[in-house]
Design a protein around this motif. Structure first.
Motif, mmCIF file in Angstrom:
data_model
loop_
_atom_site.group_PDB
_atom_site.id
_atom_site.type_symbol
_atom_site.label_atom_id
_atom_site.label_comp_id
_atom_site.label_asym_id
_atom_site.label_seq_id
_atom_site.Cartn_x
_atom_site.Cartn_y
_atom_site.Cartn_z
ATOM 1 N N ASP A 100 0.845 -1.193 0.000
ATOM 2 C CA ASP A 100 0.000 0.000 0.000
ATOM 3 C C ASP A 100 0.886 1.251 0.000
ATOM 4 O O ASP A 100 2.122 1.152 0.018
ATOM 5 N N ASN A 101 0.283 2.425 -0.012
ATOM 6 C CA ASN A 101 1.047 3.681 -0.115
ATOM 7 C C ASN A 101 2.025 3.860 1.044
ATOM 8 O O ASN A 101 3.159 4.303 0.851
ATOM 9 N N GLU A 102 1.583 3.506 2.246
ATOM 10 C CA GLU A 102 2.447 3.663 3.421
ATOM 11 C C GLU A 102 3.671 2.752 3.320
ATOM 12 O O GLU A 102 4.804 3.155 3.631
ATOM 13 N N GLU A 103 3.458 1.534 2.850
ATOM 14 C CA GLU A 103 4.573 0.580 2.708
ATOM 15 C C GLU A 103 5.526 1.003 1.603
ATOM 16 O O GLU A 103 6.744 0.815 1.710
ATOM 17 N N LEU A 104 4.992 1.602 0.547
ATOM 18 C CA LEU A 104 5.853 2.113 -0.529
ATOM 19 C C LEU A 104 6.704 3.279 -0.030
ATOM 20 O O LEU A 104 7.891 3.386 -0.360
ATOM 21 N N GLN A 105 6.095 4.144 0.773
ATOM 22 C CA GLN A 105 6.854 5.270 1.344
ATOM 23 C C GLN A 105 7.969 4.758 2.254
ATOM 24 O O GLN A 105 9.093 5.275 2.238
ATOM 25 N N ASN A 106 7.668 3.733 3.049
ATOM 26 C CA ASN A 106 8.670 3.140 3.938
ATOM 27 C C ASN A 106 9.815 2.529 3.130
ATOM 28 O O ASN A 106 10.991 2.657 3.494
ATOM 29 N N LEU A 107 9.465 1.880 1.996
ATOM 30 C CA LEU A 107 10.483 1.288 1.128
ATOM 31 C C LEU A 107 11.399 2.377 0.570
ATOM 32 O O LEU A 107 12.624 2.224 0.564
ATOM 33 N N TRP A 108 10.810 3.493 0.137
ATOM 34 C CA TRP A 108 11.619 4.593 -0.411
ATOM 35 C C TRP A 108 12.552 5.162 0.666
ATOM 36 O O TRP A 108 13.722 5.447 0.385
ATOM 37 N N PHE A 109 12.034 5.286 1.893
ATOM 38 C CA PHE A 109 12.846 5.794 2.997
ATOM 39 C C PHE A 109 14.049 4.870 3.261
ATOM 40 O O PHE A 109 15.184 5.336 3.436
ATOM 41 N N LEU A 110 13.804 3.558 3.246
ATOM 42 C CA LEU A 110 14.887 2.594 3.493
ATOM 43 C C LEU A 110 15.925 2.627 2.371
ATOM 44 O O LEU A 110 17.140 2.561 2.626
ATOM 45 N N LEU A 111 15.459 2.706 1.142
ATOM 46 C CA LEU A 111 16.398 2.767 0.005
ATOM 47 C C LEU A 111 17.266 4.021 0.081
ATOM 48 O O LEU A 111 18.484 3.968 -0.133
ATOM 49 N N ASP A 112 16.629 5.142 0.415
ATOM 50 C CA ASP A 112 17.360 6.411 0.505
ATOM 51 C C ASP A 112 18.388 6.368 1.644
ATOM 52 O O ASP A 112 19.501 6.886 1.517
ATOM 53 N N LYS A 113 17.999 5.712 2.733
ATOM 54 C CA LYS A 113 18.885 5.616 3.900
ATOM 55 C C LYS A 113 20.111 4.750 3.608
ATOM 56 O O LYS A 113 21.188 4.964 4.174
ATOM 57 N N ILE A 163 23.016 -0.146 -8.726
ATOM 58 C CA ILE A 163 21.842 0.176 -9.544
ATOM 59 C C ILE A 163 21.229 1.477 -9.039
ATOM 60 O O ILE A 163 21.475 1.892 -7.899
ATOM 61 N N SER A 164 20.439 2.108 -9.895
ATOM 62 C CA SER A 164 19.779 3.358 -9.530
ATOM 63 C C SER A 164 18.606 3.072 -8.583
ATOM 64 O O SER A 164 17.770 2.215 -8.860
ATOM 65 N N ILE A 165 18.560 3.805 -7.476
ATOM 66 C CA ILE A 165 17.463 3.656 -6.516
ATOM 67 C C ILE A 165 16.135 4.025 -7.173
ATOM 68 O O ILE A 165 15.119 3.342 -6.993
ATOM 69 N N MET A 166 16.146 5.097 -7.950
ATOM 70 C CA MET A 166 14.909 5.549 -8.601
ATOM 71 C C MET A 166 14.401 4.520 -9.606
ATOM 72 O O MET A 166 13.199 4.242 -9.677
#
Length: 461
Positions: A100-113, A163-166
């Motif tokens: 869901d949207n919240e889990e996708l946001q959490n995934l992006w946060f972890l990748l960025d970190k 690999i590119s995070i984006m």
């Protein structure tokens, strides 16, 4: 003595009962599985007796897995309801498995970190070690995305093996969107066999309209015509054999759904709207053309009315073939048949459009075009040239040019596959069915020179 005898007999009965009860307690209890097995054994025994005791001598059937499941008949209402409910539960379960949207946001946060320096321009990167760390922390729903195969698929020419995070995040988003869309389409799959019929897709698009801001201005009275216009594109290109159904996989694999869902963008440019078949301006244009052609306002098009289509230069022989081969009602064409006609003529480079036109050109139904069929259609072009006061072009010259362009496997026959492989199908069909198309081909060098002159004038200015 009599009473003593009776008391003695009673004592013996009491001892025997006590002994039996103790023996029963000492006997091992049957397990739940043993009870089930016993129940199944009894059921099988009584069932076979009820069936008349018939039993196949060949028991190999017990080792063959079941591969056919009969669909419930129309009168089997209970079985149909059971099937519908079980499919709904299955799709709900599949939907809950998606991020869901919240889990996708959490995934992006972890990748960025966990990004791995250095960045390439403004693009953050991640190496395989950190990629696996993110996979461990992201949760079970994300596990499927953190594999060596996916990492290798997204690995390009980075000197550090990253690999590119984006790119990875966009890959995950695309996969989630595809699964969401598949589940959404499957809800309209009444048969439950992985395909949509025309009525199923009509229901899907009709219920999708309120979610597309670009269609807000459409009158509700136009909805049925819009849905028909949208559905025809799917069926024209994805159902070439005209079976009346399309695989959901094929819908997901083509770009049409992307074009349709592009209408969610409230700031879609005018140019994008004009080139998008599903946009309101495009649908109104096609329907408006149909109404303009329908001079007697009976809701259908005669051959004479259709002859004014486009520049009004389609040959009579070609139009005759359209009305011979396509579905008509008392010799007139309805809107749905007209849409197929428009889609074929507006997309002449596409295999499905070439298949439509090839069928009309193949007057002898032989599966190929020969000199006779080419001459049959080109004669009408020559006649139109005379009417317009132009000097007719020799058929021999045009025939040689067509065979040179197509380069068919058989030097005397042009098959549909030859036409598709040549990448010249749009030019060849235009030469044979449309005077304006032939004139454009004949004067291509003059037109190119004129375009170059215009470009030069603009550059000078």
């Amino acid at each position: 003595r009599g009473s003593a005898g009776r008391r003695g007999g009673g004592a013996m009965d009491w001892k025997r009962s006590l002994r039996d009860r103790l023996a029963a307690r000492r006997a091992p209890k049957k397990s739940e599985q043993e009870l089930k097995d016993e129940e199944m054994e009894l059921f099988t025994k009584y069932y076979m007796e009820w069936k008349g005791g018939r039993k196949s001598a060949n028991t190999s059937y017990t080792n063959i897995p079941r591969f056919y499941y009969r669909l419930p008949a129309e009168d089997e209402v209970l079985l149909q309801k059971l099937r519908e409910e079980s499919r709904a539960v299955f799709l709900q379960r599949k939907s809950r498995e998606l991020l869901d949207n919240e889990e996708l946001q959490n995934l992006w946060f972890l990748l960025d970190k966990h990004q791995t320096s250095p960045m390439i321009g403004e693009e953050a990167m991640i190496n395989y070690e950190n990629f696996l760390k993110v996979g461990e922390k992201a949760g079970p729903k994300c596990k499927q995305f953190f594999t060596a195969k996916i990492f290798a698929k997204l690995l390009h020419n980075d000197p550090y093996g990253r690999i590119s995070i984006m790119q990875f995040f966009n890959y995950v988003m695309r996969k989630v969107w595809l699964h969401q869309t598949r589940i959404g389409l499957s809800l309209y799959d009444v048969a439950g066999q992985g395909y949509l019929r025309e009525s199923d897709l009509e229901n899907y698009i009709l219920e999708l309209i309120p979610t597309l801001p670009q269609l807000d201005g459409l009158e509700k009275s136009f909805y049925s015509f819009y849905v028909c216009t949208a559905v025809r594109k799917f069926f024209f290109f994805l159902d070439p054999l005209r079976t009346g159904k399309i695989k959901i996989q094929d819908i997901l694999a083509c770009s049409f759904l992307d074009d349709l869902l592009e209408l969610r963008d409230e700031e879609l440019s005018k140019e994008s709207q004009e080139t998008n078949w599903f946009s309101a301006p495009s649908a109104l244009r096609v329907y408006g053309q149909y109404l303009n052609l329908d001079k007697d306002h009976n809701g259908m098009l005669s051959k004479e009315e259709l002859s004014r289509y486009g520049t009004g230069t389609l040959t009579n022989i070609f139009l005759d073939r359209v009305f011979q081969e396509c579905l008509t009602y008392d010799g007139e064409m309805d809107y749905k048949t007209y849409l197929d006609f428009v889609l074929a003529l507006e997309n002449r480079k596409e295999p499905a459009a070439l298949q439509y036109i090839f069928k009309l050109l193949d007057i002898e139904n032989k599966g190929y075009l020969n000199v006779f069929s080419l001459n049959y259609f080109f004669r009408a072009i020559q006649e139109q040239m005379k009417i317009h006061g132009q000097e007719p072009v020799s058929f021999q010259d045009v025939k040689d040019e067509i065979f040179d362009m197509v380069k068919p496997k058989d030097p005397y026959k042009i098959s549909l596959q030859d036409l598709i492989n040549s990448s010249q199908g749009d030019t060849v069909t235009s030469i044979l069915i449309d005077l304006n198309g032939f004139w454009t081909y004949e004067n291509r060098e003059v037109l190119v020179a004129s375009d170059n002159d215009n470009t030069a004038d603009v550059d000078d200015a």
